[in-house]
Design a protein around this motif. Structure first.
Motif, PDB file in Angstrom:
ATOM      1  N   MET A   1       0.844  -1.199   0.000  1.00 45.67           N
ATOM      2  CA  MET A   1       0.000   0.000   0.000  1.00 45.67           C
ATOM      3  C   MET A   1       0.880   1.250   0.000  1.00 45.67           C
ATOM      4  N   ASN A   2       0.526   2.235  -0.816  1.00 44.96           N
ATOM      5  CA  ASN A   2       1.286   3.476  -0.858  1.00 44.96           C
ATOM      6  C   ASN A   2       1.231   4.199   0.483  1.00 44.96           C
ATOM      7  N   ASN A   3       2.318   4.929   0.785  1.00 48.04           N
ATOM      8  CA  ASN A   3       2.346   5.730   2.009  1.00 48.04           C
ATOM      9  C   ASN A   3       1.957   7.181   1.729  1.00 48.04           C
ATOM     10  N   PHE A   4       1.213   7.404   0.647  1.00 48.12           N
ATOM     11  CA  PHE A   4       0.750   8.740   0.285  1.00 48.12           C
ATOM     12  C   PHE A   4      -0.515   8.605  -0.562  1.00 48.12           C
ATOM     13  N   GLY A   5      -1.261   9.722  -0.697  1.00 37.87           N
ATOM     14  CA  GLY A   5      -2.504   9.690  -1.458  1.00 37.87           C
ATOM     15  C   GLY A   5      -2.356  10.050  -2.916  1.00 37.87           C
ATOM     16  N   TRP A   6      -1.569  11.074  -3.207  1.00 43.06           N
ATOM     17  CA  TRP A   6      -1.345  11.517  -4.593  1.00 43.06           C
ATOM     18  C   TRP A   6      -0.073  12.337  -4.630  1.00 43.06           C
ATOM     19  N   THR A   7       0.661  12.256  -5.739  1.00 40.80           N
ATOM     20  CA  THR A   7       1.824  13.103  -5.934  1.00 40.80           C
ATOM     21  C   THR A   7       1.916  13.509  -7.396  1.00 40.80           C
ATOM     22  N   GLY A   8       2.438  14.709  -7.635  1.00 38.58           N
ATOM     23  CA  GLY A   8       2.615  15.197  -9.001  1.00 38.58           C
ATOM     24  C   GLY A   8       3.335  16.535  -8.996  1.00 38.58           C
ATOM     25  N   GLU A  77      -1.284  13.740   1.665  1.00 35.49           N
ATOM     26  CA  GLU A  77      -1.564  12.682   2.644  1.00 35.49           C
ATOM     27  C   GLU A  77      -0.389  11.710   2.813  1.00 35.49           C
ATOM     28  N   TYR A  78       0.818  12.265   2.964  1.00 32.65           N
ATOM     29  CA  TYR A  78       1.993  11.417   3.238  1.00 32.65           C
ATOM     30  C   TYR A  78       1.940  10.953   4.685  1.00 32.65           C
ATOM     31  N   GLU A  79       2.165   9.663   4.890  1.00 33.33           N
ATOM     32  CA  GLU A  79       2.141   9.095   6.234  1.00 33.33           C
ATOM     33  C   GLU A  79       3.533   9.173   6.849  1.00 33.33           C
ATOM     34  N   ILE A  80       3.672   9.991   7.885  1.00 33.19           N
ATOM     35  CA  ILE A  80       4.969  10.180   8.524  1.00 33.19           C
ATOM     36  C   ILE A  80       5.413   8.887   9.188  1.00 33.19           C
ATOM     37  N   LEU A  81       6.685   8.575   9.034  1.00 29.59           N
ATOM     38  CA  LEU A  81       7.240   7.322   9.530  1.00 29.59           C
ATOM     39  C   LEU A  81       7.107   7.212  11.051  1.00 29.59           C
ATOM     40  N   ARG A  82       6.638   6.053  11.505  1.00 28.23           N
ATOM     41  CA  ARG A  82       6.519   5.738  12.932  1.00 28.23           C
ATOM     42  C   ARG A  82       5.780   6.823  13.708  1.00 28.23           C
ATOM     43  N   SER A  83       4.688   7.296  13.149  1.00 22.25           N
ATOM     44  CA  SER A  83       3.963   8.400  13.785  1.00 22.25           C
ATOM     45  C   SER A  83       2.544   8.019  14.179  1.00 22.25           C
ATOM     46  N   GLY A  84       2.216   6.744  14.087  1.00 17.57           N
ATOM     47  CA  GLY A  84       0.834   6.362  14.358  1.00 17.57           C
ATOM     48  C   GLY A  84      -0.104   6.783  13.244  1.00 17.57           C
ATOM     49  N   ARG A  85       0.423   6.779  11.999  1.00 13.17           N
ATOM     50  CA  ARG A  85      -0.337   7.102  10.787  1.00 13.17           C
ATOM     51  C   ARG A  85      -0.757   8.573  10.728  1.00 13.17           C
ATOM     52  N   ARG A  86       0.010   9.453  11.344  1.00  9.74           N
ATOM     53  CA  ARG A  86      -0.272  10.886  11.215  1.00  9.74           C
ATOM     54  C   ARG A  86       0.138  11.355   9.825  1.00  9.74           C
ATOM     55  N   ARG A  87      -0.684  12.218   9.225  1.00 11.11           N
ATOM     56  CA  ARG A  87      -0.462  12.639   7.838  1.00 11.11           C
ATOM     57  C   ARG A  87      -0.645  14.147   7.699  1.00 11.11           C
ATOM     58  N   PRO A  88       0.403  14.878   7.349  1.00  4.88           N
ATOM     59  CA  PRO A  88       0.200  16.278   6.960  1.00  4.88           C
ATOM     60  C   PRO A  88      -0.666  16.325   5.701  1.00  4.88           C
ATOM     61  N   ASP A  89      -1.425  17.380   5.532  1.00  5.87           N
ATOM     62  CA  ASP A  89      -2.308  17.478   4.371  1.00  5.87           C
ATOM     63  C   ASP A  89      -1.514  17.457   3.062  1.00  5.87           C
ATOM     64  N   VAL A  90      -0.503  18.315   2.970  1.00  7.23           N
ATOM     65  CA  VAL A  90       0.268  18.439   1.726  1.00  7.23           C
ATOM     66  C   VAL A  90       1.727  18.735   2.061  1.00  7.23           C
ATOM     67  N   LEU A  91       2.629  18.095   1.325  1.00 11.59           N
ATOM     68  CA  LEU A  91       4.052  18.439   1.357  1.00 11.59           C
ATOM     69  C   LEU A  91       4.401  19.067   0.013  1.00 11.59           C
ATOM     70  N   LEU A  92       5.087  20.205   0.061  1.00  7.67           N
ATOM     71  CA  LEU A  92       5.488  20.918  -1.153  1.00  7.67           C
ATOM     72  C   LEU A  92       7.011  20.949  -1.218  1.00  7.67           C
ATOM     73  N   PHE A  93       7.548  20.464  -2.329  1.00  7.58           N
ATOM     74  CA  PHE A  93       9.000  20.355  -2.483  1.00  7.58           C
ATOM     75  C   PHE A  93       9.520  21.341  -3.519  1.00  7.58           C
ATOM     76  N   LEU A  94      10.637  21.992  -3.183  1.00  6.05           N
ATOM     77  CA  LEU A  94      11.427  22.829  -4.076  1.00  6.05           C
ATOM     78  C   LEU A  94      12.878  22.395  -3.920  1.00  6.05           C
ATOM     79  N   PRO A  95      13.779  22.811  -4.784  1.00  2.00           N
ATOM     80  CA  PRO A  95      15.194  22.455  -4.599  1.00  2.00           C
ATOM     81  C   PRO A  95      15.697  22.905  -3.224  1.00  2.00           C
ATOM     82  N   GLY A  96      16.107  21.936  -2.407  1.00  2.00           N
ATOM     83  CA  GLY A  96      16.632  22.225  -1.085  1.00  2.00           C
ATOM     84  C   GLY A  96      15.595  22.576  -0.039  1.00  2.00           C
TER      85      GLY A  96
END
Length: 216
Positions: A1-8, A77-96
Motif C-alpha cells: 500500500m502506498n504511504n501517500f494519497g497523490w503526488t505530481g 496525505e503522506y504518512e509520517i514514519l513511525r507516527s501512528g499514521r499521522r499525515r500532513p495534508d500536503v508536502l510541497l517540495f522545491l530544490p533544497g
C-alpha cells in the motif's frame, strides 16, 4: 500500500481535475470511490474530510499557477514514519526545501493546530533519512483558506500562518534564496526510512547509559 494519497509536479497538479484527485484520495484513505464514500461513508468523519480536501485543492488551484514555472512537486496525505499514521495534508517540495502545509477552512485557529504543524516539521526534519541525505530545509505553514491576511510568522511555534495569496507570497520569497541544488526525486523521499539525527541518538544513548548534565 502506498504511504501517500497523490503526488505530481506543479504543472500536473494545475492540470488534474479536482474530482479525480478527491476520488484518488478517497480510494487511498477509505478504499472507496468518491461516489461510494459520499453515499455510504465508512467513517464518521468521511464527509467532512472530503469537504476539507475540496477546500484545500481549491486554495492550491488558486496559488500554484503562480509558481508553476519552478521545479517542484506536491505530495498529498503522506504518512509520517513511525507516527501512528499521522499525515500532513500536503508536502510541497522545491530544490533544497520542504514546506509542510496543514489546511484549515475556519478562521478561529487553536493552539493545538499550531503545535500539530510544528510537530510535523520536527518529525520530518529530525527523523527522515531522505530529508537528511538531501539536507532539506523544512518549514511549516498552517494554511487558513478563508483568512484575508496573506502571511504571518508564528514565532512561538516557528511556523507560518498563511491566508489568501499567502502561499504564493511565501514561495516567491523562498525562490529568491533557493540554493543551487537538485530537487529531491519524489521516489527518494517516499522510500526514505526512519532515521534519527545523530545528536538525537547520542542524547538518547547518554541518558540510557546514566549520563548527567551540569544541572543535575
Amino acid at each position: 500500500m502506498n504511504n501517500f494519497g497523490w503526488t505530481g509536479s506543479f504543472k500536473e497538479f494545475v492540470d488534474v481535475e479536482k474530482h479525480y484527485l478527491v476520488n484518488t484520495l478517497c480510494l487511498h484513505q477509505y478504499n472507496q470511490t468518491l461516489k461510494e464514500a459520499k453515499e455510504n461513508p465508512v467513517e464518521d468523519g468521511t464527509l467532512s474530510q472530503i469537504a476539507a480536501w475540496y477546500d484545500c485543492i481549491r486554495y492550491l488551484k488558486d496559488e500554484i499557477p503562480f509558481i508553476e514555472h519552478l521545479p517542484g512537486y506536491l505530495i498529498f496525505e503522506y504518512e509520517i514514519l513511525r507516527s501512528g499514521r499521522r499525515r500532513p495534508d500536503v508536502l510541497l517540495f522545491l530544490p533544497g526545501e520542504l514546506l509542510v502545509l496543514e489546511f484549515k477552512s475556519y478562521t478561529n485557529v487553536y493552539e493545538d493546530e499550531y503545535i500539530q504543524t510544528s510537530f510535523y516539521v520536527r518529525d520530518l526534519q529530525q527523523y527522515h533519512s531522505a530529508v537528511q541525505k538531501y539536507n532539506l530545509n523544512v518549514r511549516g505553514a498552517l494554511v487558513v483558506t478563508k483568512e484575508t491576511k496573506a502571511i504571518e510568522g508564528i514565532q512561538a511555534y516557528q511556523i507560518y500562518k498563511l491566508g489568501v495569496s499567502g502561499l504564493k507570497n511565501l514561495i516567491q520569497r523562498i525562490e529568491k534564496k533557493l540554493p543551487p541544488t537538485e530537487l529531491i526525486p519524489s521516489n527518494d523521499f517516499l522510500s526514505g526510512v526512519f532515521q534519527p539525527l545523530p545528536f538525537i541518538i547520542e542524547s538518547a544513548s547518554f541518558y540510557y547509559e546514566g549520563g548527567t548534565t551540569s544541572a543535575d
